[in-house]
Write a protein that holds these residues in place. Structure first.
Motif, short mmCIF file in Angstrom:
data_model
loop_
_atom_site.label_atom_id
_atom_site.label_comp_id
_atom_site.label_asym_id
_atom_site.label_seq_id
_atom_site.Cartn_x
_atom_site.Cartn_y
_atom_site.Cartn_z
N THR A 39 5.64 -7.48 6.63
CA THR A 39 4.63 -6.46 6.87
C THR A 39 4.24 -5.85 5.53
OG1 THR A 39 6.38 -4.82 7.24
CG2 THR A 39 5.46 -5.92 9.18
N LYS A 40 2.95 -5.57 5.39
CA LYS A 40 2.45 -5.10 4.11
C LYS A 40 2.04 -3.64 4.19
CE LYS A 40 0.80 -9.60 2.49
NZ LYS A 40 -0.32 -10.34 1.88
N ALA A 41 2.18 -2.95 3.06
CA ALA A 41 1.79 -1.55 2.98
C ALA A 41 1.24 -1.27 1.58
CB ALA A 41 2.98 -0.64 3.27
N ALA A 47 2.15 2.62 -11.23
CA ALA A 47 2.72 1.96 -10.05
C ALA A 47 1.74 2.10 -8.88
CB ALA A 47 4.08 2.59 -9.70
N TYR A 48 1.08 1.01 -8.54
CA TYR A 48 0.25 0.95 -7.33
C TYR A 48 0.05 -0.52 -6.97
CZ TYR A 48 -3.75 -0.16 -10.38
OH TYR A 48 -4.58 -0.75 -11.29
N GLY A 49 -0.19 -0.76 -5.69
CA GLY A 49 -0.36 -2.13 -5.24
C GLY A 49 0.04 -2.27 -3.78
N HIS A 73 0.62 -2.76 -12.03
CA HIS A 73 -0.76 -2.45 -11.65
C HIS A 73 -1.23 -3.45 -10.60
CE1 HIS A 73 -0.95 0.37 -14.96
NE2 HIS A 73 -0.51 -0.57 -15.80
N ASN A 74 -1.52 -2.93 -9.42
CA ASN A 74 -2.05 -3.74 -8.31
C ASN A 74 -1.17 -4.95 -8.02
OD1 ASN A 74 -3.87 -4.05 -6.25
ND2 ASN A 74 -5.36 -5.18 -7.48
N ARG A 75 0.12 -4.71 -7.91
CA ARG A 75 1.09 -5.79 -7.70
C ARG A 75 1.40 -5.96 -6.22
NH1 ARG A 75 6.51 -4.98 -10.37
NH2 ARG A 75 6.81 -7.02 -9.40
N GLU A 76 1.91 -7.12 -5.87
CA GLU A 76 2.49 -7.35 -4.55
C GLU A 76 4.00 -7.44 -4.75
OE1 GLU A 76 0.98 -10.49 -2.22
OE2 GLU A 76 -1.06 -9.72 -2.15
N GLU A 79 -10.92 2.92 -1.43
CA GLU A 79 -10.04 1.89 -1.95
C GLU A 79 -9.26 1.18 -0.83
OE1 GLU A 79 -9.69 0.90 -5.20
OE2 GLU A 79 -11.44 2.16 -5.58
N TRP A 80 -8.79 1.96 0.13
CA TRP A 80 -7.98 1.39 1.21
C TRP A 80 -8.79 1.16 2.49
CZ3 TRP A 80 -3.00 4.88 0.48
CH2 TRP A 80 -2.36 4.46 -0.70
N ASN A 81 -10.09 1.47 2.45
CA ASN A 81 -11.03 1.17 3.55
C ASN A 81 -10.60 1.73 4.90
OD1 ASN A 81 -12.74 -0.37 1.82
ND2 ASN A 81 -11.30 -2.07 1.98
N LEU A 82 -10.15 2.95 4.89
CA LEU A 82 -9.78 3.61 6.15
C LEU A 82 -10.94 4.46 6.65
CD1 LEU A 82 -6.15 4.86 5.39
CD2 LEU A 82 -6.83 2.82 6.65
N GLU A 83 -11.06 4.56 7.97
CA GLU A 83 -11.99 5.52 8.55
C GLU A 83 -11.32 6.89 8.57
OE1 GLU A 83 -13.35 4.42 12.37
OE2 GLU A 83 -14.30 2.57 11.70
N LEU A 84 -12.13 7.91 8.40
CA LEU A 84 -11.57 9.27 8.46
C LEU A 84 -10.94 9.52 9.82
CD1 LEU A 84 -14.33 11.31 6.62
CD2 LEU A 84 -12.01 10.85 5.81
#
Length: 1123
Positions: free
Chosen positions: A88-90, A75-77, A203-206, A111-116
């Motif tokens: 709104t997306k998360a 389960a991820y996506g 897997h990688n679902r919306e 993977e989520w392209n966040l800055e530290l």
């Protein structure tokens, strides 16, 4: 075929599936309260059974590490929360409770392209829903949001839409309405308590999802205001607690990450407590007793655990003994029982935990809403950030680094820069470098206020590092640099020499940046070599190549190195240019307000921005970039004009000196010449500028009425010069002078040296050295040292001014000199000579030309030839060093290249004229050349206040007409070719065809329609020619051609001309003022005599130059012919 099929249906697993796992209970152990359920929370009916694993007995202890098995996550996506105006997306992922925290950080960043994070705020509180006071709720929402947004913080919560997490979600809802970017809010929730979690499988679902929970369900839904979810799985169902260990491990891991590039400190973590139950008290105890400890901010008034912590904190003492709290022991235990509905034993245990928390009182900060005037009460965000400073015992530089990291200048001002604070050497310099690189305007201001000396701070290596920084806003410096340094490799490090080439290109004209001068090169090489050696020793040197340093090794070997070599005389000037070139407008405005030469800085910034806007338009960049740069230029243009206006109102004389003094830090330019370069018409039209120009235009004359008539009369009848009014010697001395005027004045004054006062001479020789002003090109003025004895008759000490100063009249010789060297006299002499030349040249081309020229023709030849020599003198004596730059500066005035072309054409005609067989060709060239010499009268008329703007309009109209001619040529050729081909199908190939195609269609534009040729008669009648095929097409195409060309295009051209007229007419006064400056500066530099007599001036100046060179006398720094 088998391998191909295998590849299609067995895709490799993603990085998330490879590194993250889920947990499933594999052994059924009956729950003591309900035998039909496993300790993991699943019913026996749905519980999976594994072969070989038997069920446990009711007394067995269920452990997730022992009784669950890991499997790749399923389960991820992306979750799409429905119900709002826009979904709104998360991002979410299901993972095991024992996942390593470094994998989670990699998930966030890769993977989520966040800055530290620069700060981690972990929110603790109750799981059940509760209500907050309206005012407290507002303060918590505003403070939490501000703390997160201004510092780049991450917020950790429980993730579900209940209790404290719901309150945080409401704050994030407010943030979403502001549309200023999304706060990184990460919800860490147990997988087993998420309602309808089976919908998240995939897997990688919306996954569409609603944040509305079922009333009867014991499960919870996810809060729709969070951006990321970690759903922690330990194999349990409908049970909390699975996330606690992972959350604490992740917080601890993040707290050990270094905050690069701002500081070497680790990421700070702070716990925010809102309401809460018994677990919240235990969590606070863990935070304050951990190593390193985590500071806690408690919101007083939010209820339950938070209120108890705030109460205990208020009455706690700093030592081990707590007499006040011990005296209230019974009361506190009773309160704990009522608040949490627990027994005496558990209340006693919680009381002891509260006492343990108070032993670390310095780690707990209580936020209370106090009834104070606006601005005095501390907000929640300030409380959170100051709690970190108080608890972590950081040194002042580390605290400043954190404040810079968070971009919170208010915290730095109130908590760091306090009275009596001592700073180690270099600490503030490092902070200043970070503030400049990251465009922290307020921090730069604060550091300047608190003792940072920019003159000591800004060195050559630091400035070069600023130009190479990757931080800050996007800019166009790289595009411009490619023009001056083609074929730049990737990762190229800009040197100051490269930047100097960019500045020279953008400023144009005779401007030469300090970075490209010979004087700077050995200094740069020496400094960078020394810096490179020092940095290599410390293993932190990034600059690995300095081509210029190696090439100048012989020079630098002889140059002694000093610390002052690396510094700049005017550091704010250098930083202003850096800020402008890197498109940091607010930083540029700050640098403009500090330091010297504010007017010059505003003009340079204006010119650079305008040139950058022009380059952006040529490079076809976004229109927004062009408009942005133009708006920045206008802002500096306005500031420069306001500054001059203010200075002029305060002191008119000093304001005039401000405009004309030579600026050594700006390529020896003056503010007037910089204004011309920046095309700053408003500044040149200012009364201060016009007073200077009027003074320069009149020279030594002081006539006000009928000036032009009196000057012409003086030229015609020289004895009338004695009747004219002239300025006194003192007034002339205050005026800017050319180099030649300076030398001539020395000779004239030496004639009167015997009449000088010996007392004044002694005073001057003993105590003062006199400096005299000299005008160079474009209005530049410099001060030169002179012998005091040269000024005996007019220079006096300031304290004796009223007693000694005398306004002496000029002697006759001086009057003649001042009259003939005045620009207005030169102008009228030049104009009269030019009109006489036109008459002679017109006579030459109008009458029969004999084998030998008449005297009128000889005069015309002499005039144009000497004019050609004058043009050569203008090019040679211009400021730049390189001949190409000299020519570009000379060609800036449109009339100069036109004059050059006309002179060359005349000389070609002259060469034909003296050959009998080509004399007629030479005469025709004379005739064609005469067209330009008549049009050149417009240059003289441009001086007139009314005709000058009209001449400008004509020039702009001609420029726009060129584009129109292209459109017209397309339409004309389309009709002309078709018409000629239809009417005359049997033409032989000849060059005359081009004339036939264009001749009649062109004159049709002016109303000559050639009616007989529109549809000539033809037919079977023997007296008429036979009709060509398609002859009826010509009248149709002609009517369409006339409709488009005569009505559409001509009227379009008239509309364009009308627009140009309105545009120029609205600023006609400024246009005339601008042209006036150009004319004044042109005639200020011209020789006294007009062509053809100008040859005597050239010979005289050349002779004087050779004599001075032979004697080795300092006079002119360059070869100038101006007598």
């Amino acid at each position: 075929m088998y391998f191909e099929t295998n590849w299609v249906f067995h895709q490799p697993r993603s990085w998330i599936e490879t590194n993250f796992q889920k947990r499933e209970c594999i052994k059924f152990i009956p729950c003591p309260k309900d035998d039909t359920k496993c300790c993991c929370g699943q019913a026996q009916i749905t519980h999976q059974t594994i072969a070989g694993i038997e069920s446990g007995s009711p007394g067995d202890l269920w452990l997730p590490t022992k009784h669950t098995r890991p499997q790749p996550t399923d389960a991820y996506g992306t979750i799409e929360f429905q119900g709002g105006a826009h979904p709104t997306k998360a991002q979410y992922v299901r993972l095991s409770f024992d996942t390593r925290p470094e994998l989670l950080v990699q998930l966030f960043t890769k993977e989520w392209n966040l800055e530290l994070p620069k700060l981690l705020i972990t929110v603790q509180g109750g799981k059940a829903n509760f209500d907050l006071q309206a005012k407290l709720k507002k303060e918590i929402r505003k403070g939490l949001l501000k703390a997160a947004k201004t510092t780049g913080a991450w917020i950790f919560t429980g993730g579900t839409n209940t209790g404290v997490t719901k309150q945080v979600g409401d704050a994030l809802l407010l943030e979403g309405q502001q549309r200023t970017g999304r706060v990184v809010s990460i919800g860490i929730a147990p997988w087993g308590i998420v309602e309808r979690n089976h919908e998240l499988l995939g897997h990688n679902r919306e996954v569409p999802c609603h944040s509305i929970s079922s009333p009867r369900s014991k499960l919870a839904v996810l809060n729709n205001r969070h951006a990321y979810f970690l759903l922690v799985d330990n194999g349990t169902q409908a049970k909390y607690g699975a996330e606690l260990i992972l959350r604490r491990k992740l917080e601890k891991f993040i707290s050990n990450l270094k905050l690069h590039p701002f500081t070497h400190s680790s990421t700070p973590v702070v716990c925010l407590v809102i309401e809460g139950g018994t677990n919240t008290i235990r969590a606070v105890l863990e935070y304050v007793t951990d190593s390193p400890p985590v500071p806690v901010v408690v919101c007083d008034g939010s209820g339950r655990a938070a209120d108890l912590l705030a109460f205990v904190h208020k009455y706690a003492s700093d030592g081990e003994e707590q007499p006040v709290l011990e005296s209230m022991r019974e009361y506190l235990i009773g309160t704990i029982q009522k608040t949490f509905e627990v027994g005496v034993d558990q209340a006693e245990k919680l009381y002891q935990e509260l006492l343990q928390c108070t032993r670390n009182k310095n780690l707990i900060t209580v936020f209370r809403i106090q009834e104070k005037p606006e601005g005095e009460a501390q907000e929640l965000d300030q409380t959170i950030l100051t709690a970190l400073f108080k608890s972590q015992h950081l040194s002042p530089p580390e605290q400043l680094s954190l404040a810079l990291t968070w971009n919170r200048v208010d915290i730095a001002r109130s908590e760091i820069f306090v009275y009596g604070q001592e700073w180690p050497n270099g600490a503030l310099d490092e902070a200043m470098m970070q503030a400049l690189e990251h465009d922290r305007i307020d921090f730069v201001k604060l550091l300047l206020e608190n003792g940072v000396s920019m003159k000591k701070f800004l060195t050559i290596p630091r400035l070069e590092e600023l130009y190479n920084t990757k931080h800050g806003p996007a800019n166009t410096l790289g595009y411009i640099l490619r023009d001056v340094r083609p074929h730049i490799p990737k990762g190229y490090i800009y040197t100051l020499h490269d930047i100097g080439l960019v500045i020279n290109k953008l400023m144009g004209g005779a401007y030469r940046s300090y970075y490209t001068r010979r004087k700077f090169r050995p200094i740069y090489a020496k400094v960078m070599n020394s810096y490179a050696n020092a940095c290599r020793k410390s293993s932190s040197y990034q600059y690995q190549r300095y081509a210029g340093a190696n090439s100048l090794s012989l020079v630098t070997g002889l140059l002694p190195f000093t610390t002052e070599m690396a510094l700049f005389e005017f550091p704010f000037n250098e930083l202003l240019i850096w800020a402008v070139l890197t498109k940091r407008q607010q930083m540029a405005l700050l640098m403009w307000t500090h330091g010297e030469e504010a007017l010059a800085k505003s003009l340079v910034a204006c010119k650079l921005y305008k040139a950058m806007a022009h380059e952006a338009a040529e490079d076809d960049l976004d229109t927004e970039i062009y408009e942005e740069l133009r708006s920045y230029a206008k802002e500096f243009e306005s500031k420069g004009n306001k500054l001059l206006d203010f200075s002029y109102r305060q002191d008119a004389e000093k304001a005039q000196r401000l405009l004309t003094c030579e600026l050594h830090s700006w390529s020896n330019q003056s503010c007037l010449s910089l204004a011309v370069a920046a095309n700053h018409r408003a500044l040149l039209a200012h009364p201060c500028s016009q007073v200077i120009l009027a003074d320069l235009w009149m020279g030594g004359l002081r006539t006000r009425k009928n000036t032009n008539f009196k000057v012409i009369l003086g030229l015609v009848m020289p004895f009338y010069i004695r009747q004219l009014d002239f300025k006194s010697k003192e007034e002339l001395q205050q005026m800017p002078q050319t180099e030649e005027e300076h030398l001539e004045n020395q000779n004239l004054d030496n004639d009167d040296s015997d009449r000088s006062q010996p007392d004044a001479e002694a005073l001057l020789a003993d105590t003062y050295s006199v400096r005299e002003t000299k005008v160079h090109e474009n209005g530049k003025v410099s001060l030169t040292d002179s012998d005091p004895s040269q000024f005996r008759e007019f220079f006096h000490l300031s304290e004796f001014t009223n007693e000694i100063k005398q306004h002496q009249p000029l002697r006759l010789k001086k009057k003649f000199y001042e009259f003939y060297t005045a620009p207005i006299t030169k102008f009228w002499a030049d104009s009269i000579a030019y009109m006489f030349f036109l008459i002679m040249f017109s006579f030459t081309v109008l009458v029969k030309m004999g084998p030998m020229p008449r005297w009128q023709e000889w005069y015309s030849i002499a005039y144009i030839t000497t004019l050609g020599f004058e043009k050569v003198r203008e090019i040679i004596s211009s400021e730049p060093v390189a001949i190409t730059h000299k020519f570009s500066v000379w060609a800036w005035n449109m009339w100069n290249p036109c004059d050059g072309a006309a002179i060359i054409l005349f000389l070609i005609g002259l060469s034909f004229r003296f050959r009998p067989n080509t004399m007629d060709i030479g005469r025709v060239i004379y005739c064609v050349d005469s067209i330009y010499w008549y049009l050149r009268i417009l240059n003289i008329l441009g001086v007139n206040k009314y005709l000058g703007p009209l001449v400008t309009m004509m020039g702009k109209m001609v420029k726009n007409m060129i584009y129109f001619v292209v459109l017209l040529a397309v339409v004309l050729m389309s009709f002309g070719v078709s018409r000629q081909a239809i009417l005359y199908p049997n033409n032989e190939p000849t060059w005359r065809l081009i004339r036939e195609v264009t001749y009649q269609p062109y004159f049709m534009l002016y109303g000559e329609v050639f009616a007989d040729d529109i549809d000539p008669p033809c037919g079977e009648d023997p007296r008429q020619p036979a009709c060509v095929t398609g002859h009826w097409v010509t009248p149709i195409t002609m009517s369409m051609y006339l409709l488009i060309a005569n009505i559409l295009l001509i009227n379009l051209l008239i509309a364009v001309f009308n627009n140009i007229f309105n545009e120029v007419n609205s600023v006609s006064h400024q246009v005339w003022m601008f042209q006036r400056f150009t004319v004044v500066m042109e005639y200020q530099q011209k020789p006294v005599l007009p062509p053809p007599f100008i040859a005597f001036c050239h010979f005289y100046s050349l002779l004087k130059y050779c004599v001075r060179k032979a004697k080795g006398e300092p006079g002119m720094s360059k070869f100038s012919f101006v007598p």
